[in-house]
Design a protein around this motif. Sequence first.
Motif, short mmCIF file in Angstrom:
data_model
loop_
_atom_site.label_atom_id
_atom_site.label_comp_id
_atom_site.label_asym_id
_atom_site.label_seq_id
_atom_site.Cartn_x
_atom_site.Cartn_y
_atom_site.Cartn_z
N LEU A 26 -6.59 -13.99 -0.69
CA LEU A 26 -7.00 -13.08 0.38
C LEU A 26 -6.12 -13.26 1.61
O LEU A 26 -5.74 -12.28 2.27
N PHE A 27 -5.78 -14.50 1.92
CA PHE A 27 -4.92 -14.78 3.06
C PHE A 27 -3.55 -14.12 2.86
O PHE A 27 -2.97 -13.55 3.80
N LEU A 28 -3.02 -14.20 1.64
CA LEU A 28 -1.71 -13.60 1.34
C LEU A 28 -1.77 -12.07 1.40
O LEU A 28 -0.87 -11.43 1.96
N LEU A 29 -2.82 -11.47 0.83
CA LEU A 29 -2.93 -10.02 0.81
C LEU A 29 -3.16 -9.45 2.21
O LEU A 29 -2.89 -8.28 2.46
N ASP A 30 -3.64 -10.28 3.11
CA ASP A 30 -3.77 -9.85 4.50
C ASP A 30 -2.39 -9.63 5.13
O ASP A 30 -2.27 -8.94 6.15
N LYS A 31 -1.35 -10.20 4.50
CA LYS A 31 0.01 -10.04 5.00
C LYS A 31 0.73 -8.87 4.34
O LYS A 31 1.86 -8.54 4.72
N GLY A 32 0.10 -8.25 3.34
CA GLY A 32 0.72 -7.12 2.67
C GLY A 32 0.38 -7.10 1.19
O GLY A 32 -0.07 -8.10 0.62
N ASP A 33 0.63 -5.96 0.55
CA ASP A 33 0.32 -5.80 -0.88
C ASP A 33 1.26 -6.64 -1.74
O ASP A 33 2.45 -6.75 -1.45
N LEU A 34 0.71 -7.18 -2.84
CA LEU A 34 1.49 -8.04 -3.73
C LEU A 34 1.16 -7.72 -5.18
O LEU A 34 0.06 -7.27 -5.49
N THR A 35 2.11 -8.00 -6.08
CA THR A 35 1.86 -7.86 -7.51
C THR A 35 1.30 -9.17 -8.06
O THR A 35 1.33 -10.21 -7.39
N VAL A 36 0.81 -9.12 -9.30
CA VAL A 36 0.34 -10.34 -9.96
C VAL A 36 1.49 -11.35 -10.05
O VAL A 36 1.30 -12.54 -9.82
N SER A 37 2.68 -10.86 -10.37
CA SER A 37 3.86 -11.72 -10.46
C SER A 37 4.15 -12.40 -9.14
O SER A 37 4.47 -13.60 -9.09
N ASP A 38 4.06 -11.64 -8.04
CA ASP A 38 4.29 -12.20 -6.70
C ASP A 38 3.30 -13.34 -6.43
O ASP A 38 3.68 -14.43 -5.99
N TRP A 71 4.07 -1.72 -12.80
CA TRP A 71 3.59 -2.79 -11.93
C TRP A 71 2.20 -2.47 -11.39
O TRP A 71 1.90 -1.33 -11.05
N ALA A 72 1.38 -3.51 -11.27
CA ALA A 72 0.06 -3.38 -10.64
C ALA A 72 0.09 -4.12 -9.31
O ALA A 72 0.43 -5.30 -9.26
N TYR A 73 -0.24 -3.42 -8.25
CA TYR A 73 -0.29 -4.01 -6.91
C TYR A 73 -1.74 -4.26 -6.50
O TYR A 73 -2.65 -3.54 -6.93
N PHE A 74 -1.93 -5.26 -5.65
CA PHE A 74 -3.24 -5.56 -5.11
C PHE A 74 -3.18 -5.52 -3.58
O PHE A 74 -2.18 -5.92 -2.97
N SER A 75 -4.27 -5.04 -2.99
CA SER A 75 -4.37 -4.96 -1.54
C SER A 75 -5.78 -5.32 -1.13
O SER A 75 -6.70 -5.34 -1.95
N LEU A 76 -5.97 -5.62 0.15
CA LEU A 76 -7.32 -5.85 0.65
C LEU A 76 -8.13 -4.57 0.55
O LEU A 76 -7.60 -3.46 0.54
N SER A 77 -9.42 -4.70 0.47
CA SER A 77 -10.33 -3.57 0.30
C SER A 77 -10.16 -2.52 1.40
O SER A 77 -9.89 -2.85 2.56
N SER A 78 -10.30 -1.26 1.01
CA SER A 78 -10.27 -0.18 2.01
C SER A 78 -11.63 0.01 2.67
O SER A 78 -11.77 0.79 3.61
N CYS A 79 -12.65 -0.72 2.19
CA CYS A 79 -13.99 -0.66 2.78
C CYS A 79 -13.95 -1.33 4.16
O CYS A 79 -13.66 -2.52 4.28
N SER A 80 -14.22 -0.57 5.21
CA SER A 80 -14.09 -1.08 6.58
C SER A 80 -15.01 -2.27 6.83
O SER A 80 -14.64 -3.21 7.54
#
Length: 335
Positions: A26-38, A71-80
Motif C-alpha cells: 500500500l505504501f508503494l502504490l501510494d507513490k504510483g501504479d505498479l505491476t506485479v513484476s515491479d 501487463w496487469a497494473y495495480f493502484s490504490l482504490s478509487s473509493c474516496s
Amino acid sequence: MVRQLALNEMVDVLKAVAETTRLRILFLLDKGDLTVSDITKILGQSQPRVSRHLRLLTEARLIERYQEGAWAYFSLSSCSLRREMLKIVLQHIDVEDNLINADLMRLGEVKKERSRAAAAYFSKNAHDWDKLRLLHVPDNTVEQTMVELVGTTPFQSMLDIGTGTGSLLKLFAPLYTRAIGIDNNRDMLAVARVNLDKAGVSNAQIRLGDVANLPVEKETFNLVTIYQVLHFLSDPEVAIFEAARVMRPGARLIIVDYAPHELEYLREKYAHVRMGFSDSQMEYWLDKAGLTLEKTLSFQPQQNGNTKGLTLKLWLARDPRLLIARKTTFLTETA
C-alpha cells in the motif's frame, strides 16, 4: 453526507492493512501504479506470495487491478472513503524504517528503468513531433488558456482522453483529487508514467483504453479533456459521446484540435484521418451528445517562413443537467 463503512467492511479493511507485506504494498502504490513484476522486484518476494497479498487487498477494495495489454497494473482504490482511511495510515509510517527505506530505494530503481525506456522512445520519435509543433501555436499558450478557463476552484475528478505524455494531468494536478489518463499507445503510457513520477503527481492513474469504449464508469468526472486526439479518429463523434457519458451533471469538456485545413501530407506522414473541424460540426456533435457549447477560441499559427501553418481551436462545453435542475428548482420556489 459521507458514506460510512458497515462493521464487517471495516473489519475487512483493518484485517487487510494489518500485515507487514500488505502495508508495504500500500505504501508503494501510494507513490504510483505498479505491476506485479515491479512489486515482486521491490519486495524481493516470490510472485505467488505477492499475488496472494494483492488478491486480499483487492477483495478488501483497498486496491484495484486493471489490464494493460499483457501487463496487469495495480493502484490504490478509487473509493474516496477508503483512500482517505489509507492516507491517515500511510502518512504515519516512518520512512526511515529499514524495510520502507529499502523499498523506496528499489522503487527508485524501477522508476529509473521506466525513465530509460521512455527516453529511448522519445529519441526515436522526437524529430517528427518537433516538426509538427512548428506548424501551430506553442502548446503552453493553449494550456495557459485552459488553466484560465478552468479556474482555481478544486474539483473531484478529471479524465484526459488520449493523454499522450500526461501533460494535462500534470497541468491540473493542483486542482483535482484524482484523475485518469487514457491512451491506446503503450509506449506513450510509459512516457506519461515517467513524467508524472518526475512531477510528483501520485493522484493520477494511467490506463490503456479505447476512446470509443472508455474503461470508466458513467457520470464520474468533473472535467474531461480531449487534446489533439479527434483528428486521428475516423469517427470523432463516438469519442464525444463517450466523453459525455462519463461526465457528471455540470461537468466541463475541453476539446482542442485543428481548424479545417488543406495540408494533405499530414494524412500519410502523421496518420491524420480528419483534416480539422469546423465550429458548426463541433457544435452539432456536442448538441447530439447532450452537451452545451459555451465558448470557442482560435489560436493562429506561428510564423515559420513560407510554411503554411495550422490554426488550433478550443471548444469548451458543459453538461447542462445541473444547471437545468437549479433553474427548475428556482422556478418552482418562485411560482
